[in-house]
Design an enzyme around this catalytic site. Sequence first.
Site, PDB file in Angstrom:
ATOM      1  N   ASP A  87      13.899  -7.905  53.901  1.00 48.60           N
ATOM      2  CA  ASP A  87      13.303  -9.298  53.959  1.00 48.60           C
ATOM      3  C   ASP A  87      12.687  -9.661  55.420  1.00 48.60           C
ATOM      4  O   ASP A  87      13.626  -9.524  56.356  1.00 48.60           O
ATOM      5  CB  ASP A  87      14.655 -10.288  53.744  1.00 48.60           C
ATOM      6  CG  ASP A  87      14.380 -11.622  53.381  1.00 48.60           C
ATOM      7  OD1 ASP A  87      13.118 -11.994  53.549  1.00 48.60           O
ATOM      8  OD2 ASP A  87      15.321 -12.219  53.459  1.00 48.60           O
ATOM      9  N   MET A 115      19.623 -22.148  54.510  1.00 52.18           N
ATOM     10  CA  MET A 115      19.756 -22.213  56.167  1.00 52.18           C
ATOM     11  C   MET A 115      20.589 -23.568  56.569  1.00 52.18           C
ATOM     12  O   MET A 115      20.358 -24.463  55.912  1.00 52.18           O
ATOM     13  CB  MET A 115      18.529 -22.194  56.465  1.00 52.18           C
ATOM     14  CG  MET A 115      17.803 -20.791  56.118  1.00 52.18           C
ATOM     15  SD  MET A 115      15.989 -21.094  57.250  1.00 52.18           S
ATOM     16  CE  MET A 115      15.180 -19.628  56.486  1.00 52.18           C
ATOM     17  N   MET A 169      17.523  -7.146  57.545  1.00 53.18           N
ATOM     18  CA  MET A 169      16.539  -8.046  57.860  1.00 53.18           C
ATOM     19  C   MET A 169      15.395  -7.398  58.743  1.00 53.18           C
ATOM     20  O   MET A 169      15.766  -6.796  59.472  1.00 53.18           O
ATOM     21  CB  MET A 169      17.074  -9.325  58.622  1.00 53.18           C
ATOM     22  CG  MET A 169      18.107 -10.482  57.909  1.00 53.18           C
ATOM     23  SD  MET A 169      17.130 -11.157  56.464  1.00 53.18           S
ATOM     24  CE  MET A 169      15.632 -12.057  57.454  1.00 53.18           C
ATOM     25  N   MET A 178      22.068 -17.954  54.618  1.00 47.20           N
ATOM     26  CA  MET A 178      22.215 -17.866  56.050  1.00 47.20           C
ATOM     27  C   MET A 178      22.928 -19.042  56.612  1.00 47.20           C
ATOM     28  O   MET A 178      22.404 -20.131  57.289  1.00 47.20           O
ATOM     29  CB  MET A 178      20.664 -17.796  56.729  1.00 47.20           C
ATOM     30  CG  MET A 178      19.779 -16.528  56.356  1.00 47.20           C
ATOM     31  SD  MET A 178      17.995 -16.776  56.391  1.00 47.20           S
ATOM     32  CE  MET A 178      17.568 -17.304  54.941  1.00 47.20           C
ATOM     33  N   ASP A 233      16.421 -19.119  49.990  1.00 49.96           N
ATOM     34  CA  ASP A 233      17.137 -18.919  51.318  1.00 49.96           C
ATOM     35  C   ASP A 233      17.517 -20.085  51.625  1.00 49.96           C
ATOM     36  O   ASP A 233      17.075 -21.459  52.026  1.00 49.96           O
ATOM     37  CB  ASP A 233      15.628 -18.732  52.246  1.00 49.96           C
ATOM     38  CG  ASP A 233      15.270 -17.207  52.382  1.00 49.96           C
ATOM     39  OD1 ASP A 233      15.905 -16.460  52.432  1.00 49.96           O
ATOM     40  OD2 ASP A 233      13.969 -17.323  51.998  1.00 49.96           O
ATOM     41  N   HIS A 238      14.010 -15.235  45.248  1.00 49.45           N
ATOM     42  CA  HIS A 238      14.700 -15.110  46.382  1.00 49.45           C
ATOM     43  C   HIS A 238      14.815 -16.771  47.005  1.00 49.45           C
ATOM     44  O   HIS A 238      13.653 -17.426  47.164  1.00 49.45           O
ATOM     45  CB  HIS A 238      13.942 -14.157  47.470  1.00 49.45           C
ATOM     46  CG  HIS A 238      14.800 -14.097  48.661  1.00 49.45           C
ATOM     47  ND1 HIS A 238      15.839 -13.238  48.856  1.00 49.45           N
ATOM     48  CD2 HIS A 238      14.702 -14.716  49.798  1.00 49.45           C
ATOM     49  CE1 HIS A 238      16.193 -13.228  50.042  1.00 49.45           C
ATOM     50  NE2 HIS A 238      15.744 -14.207  50.888  1.00 49.45           N
ATOM     51  N   SER A 274      10.095 -15.126  47.737  1.00 50.59           N
ATOM     52  CA  SER A 274      10.836 -16.317  48.447  1.00 50.59           C
ATOM     53  C   SER A 274      10.284 -17.397  48.461  1.00 50.59           C
ATOM     54  O   SER A 274       9.077 -17.667  48.826  1.00 50.59           O
ATOM     55  CB  SER A 274      11.087 -15.791  49.810  1.00 50.59           C
ATOM     56  OG  SER A 274      11.712 -16.919  50.614  1.00 50.59           O
ATOM     57  N   HIS A 297      20.177 -15.955  49.256  1.00 54.62           N
ATOM     58  CA  HIS A 297      20.350 -15.557  50.646  1.00 54.62           C
ATOM     59  C   HIS A 297      20.819 -16.537  51.612  1.00 54.62           C
ATOM     60  O   HIS A 297      20.154 -17.476  52.024  1.00 54.62           O
ATOM     61  CB  HIS A 297      18.982 -14.801  51.030  1.00 54.62           C
ATOM     62  CG  HIS A 297      18.941 -14.360  52.520  1.00 54.62           C
ATOM     63  ND1 HIS A 297      17.793 -14.198  53.231  1.00 54.62           N
ATOM     64  CD2 HIS A 297      20.161 -14.050  53.337  1.00 54.62           C
ATOM     65  CE1 HIS A 297      18.220 -13.621  54.365  1.00 54.62           C
ATOM     66  NE2 HIS A 297      19.416 -13.744  54.604  1.00 54.62           N
TER      67      HIS A 297
HETATM   68  C1  DX5 Z   1      13.627 -15.472  56.708  1.00 60.68           C
HETATM   69  C2  DX5 Z   1      13.996 -15.616  55.140  1.00 60.68           C
HETATM   70  C3  DX5 Z   1      12.922 -14.977  54.235  1.00 60.68           C
HETATM   71  C4  DX5 Z   1      11.608 -15.528  54.469  1.00 60.68           C
HETATM   72  C5  DX5 Z   1      10.805 -14.433  54.397  1.00 60.68           C
HETATM   73  O1  DX5 Z   1      14.732 -16.007  57.528  1.00 60.68           O
HETATM   74  O2  DX5 Z   1      15.129 -14.874  54.953  1.00 60.68           O
HETATM   75  O3  DX5 Z   1      13.346 -14.673  52.987  1.00 60.68           O
HETATM   76  O4  DX5 Z   1      11.466 -16.412  53.213  1.00 60.68           O
HETATM   77  O5  DX5 Z   1       9.340 -14.773  54.733  1.00 60.68           O
HETATM   78  P1  DX5 Z   1       8.052 -14.177  54.940  1.00 60.68           P
HETATM   79  O6  DX5 Z   1       7.921 -13.069  53.689  1.00 60.68           O
HETATM   80  O7  DX5 Z   1       6.975 -14.929  54.842  1.00 60.68           O
HETATM   81  O8  DX5 Z   1       8.343 -13.183  56.143  1.00 60.68           O
HETATM   82 ZN    ZN Z   2      15.479 -14.313  52.890  1.00 61.54          ZN
END
Ligand code: DX5
Ligand code: ZN
Length: 230
Positions: free
Chosen positions: A179, A41, A141, A72, A39, A37, A12, A70
């Site tokens: 994740d 947000m 998650m 969010m 993310d 990956h 990620s 991903h």
């Molecule tokens: C958290 C993200 C993850 C994050 C994971 O909301 O969806 O993908 O980057 O990070 P680690 O592996 O450090 O928990």
């Molecule tokens: Zn993620």
Amino acid sequence: MSPEARVLIAPSILAADFADLGRQVEAATEAGADLIHVDVMDGQFVPNISFGEVVIDAVRRHTDLPLNIHLMVNEPGALMGCFHKEETDQVIVHAEACTHLHRTVFQVKEAGGQVGVAINPGTPIAAVEEVLPYLDIVLVMTVNPGFGGQSFIPESVNKIRRLYELILTKGYSAQLEVDGGIKADWTAEESVRAGATILVAGTAIFNPDETVSGSMQRMRGCLHGLRPSP
Ligand code: DX5
Ligand code: ZN
């Protein structure tokens, strides 16, 4: 998971050095990552804002690997054109963020993308059950989404196992992704034993203590010979 299939590792980039993002993505690709990956947000569905289309398009220029996107964000259906661009893109939406989950899932499928649905730690498996037959990926998650570097919630192992059994019993083809808080230790091992086939890892791969290639090697090493239990 078929006996010859290997567990996929999806670094990620949330934990990467954003001032050096291109090279970090290249390092993960060269070190044998299977997916990248990303993310997204929105500061509403989760209490944090990360990045969007512009950064993802920049990432695309530094890797040939499929992007595991991903989302969010609330009501991701409205934004799909910003994120689903390549045939290999895997677009993952949250069950909790879609008023019409079935419609959103089919929106991605009809656009030709691979589709995944994620569920938060507090969300029961039932929230994804009706769309499970249509999914390429279901994502559990293992932390509450919004931030990297949080600790894996141990009760998640049981949830992964129950979801794996459901997929197996019904003969569905969805990959099972996890994740949050995955490290090269019991968190990765137990997730895979419980049925996970894709591991997302942020801070375990991008951190100041080791090189990306070193951390990828450690992650791969800890998974050696592991298969989900039947
Ligand atoms: C958290 C993200 C993850 C994050 C994971 O909301 O969806 O993908 O980057 O990070 P680690 O592996 O450090 O928990
Ligand atoms: Zn993620």
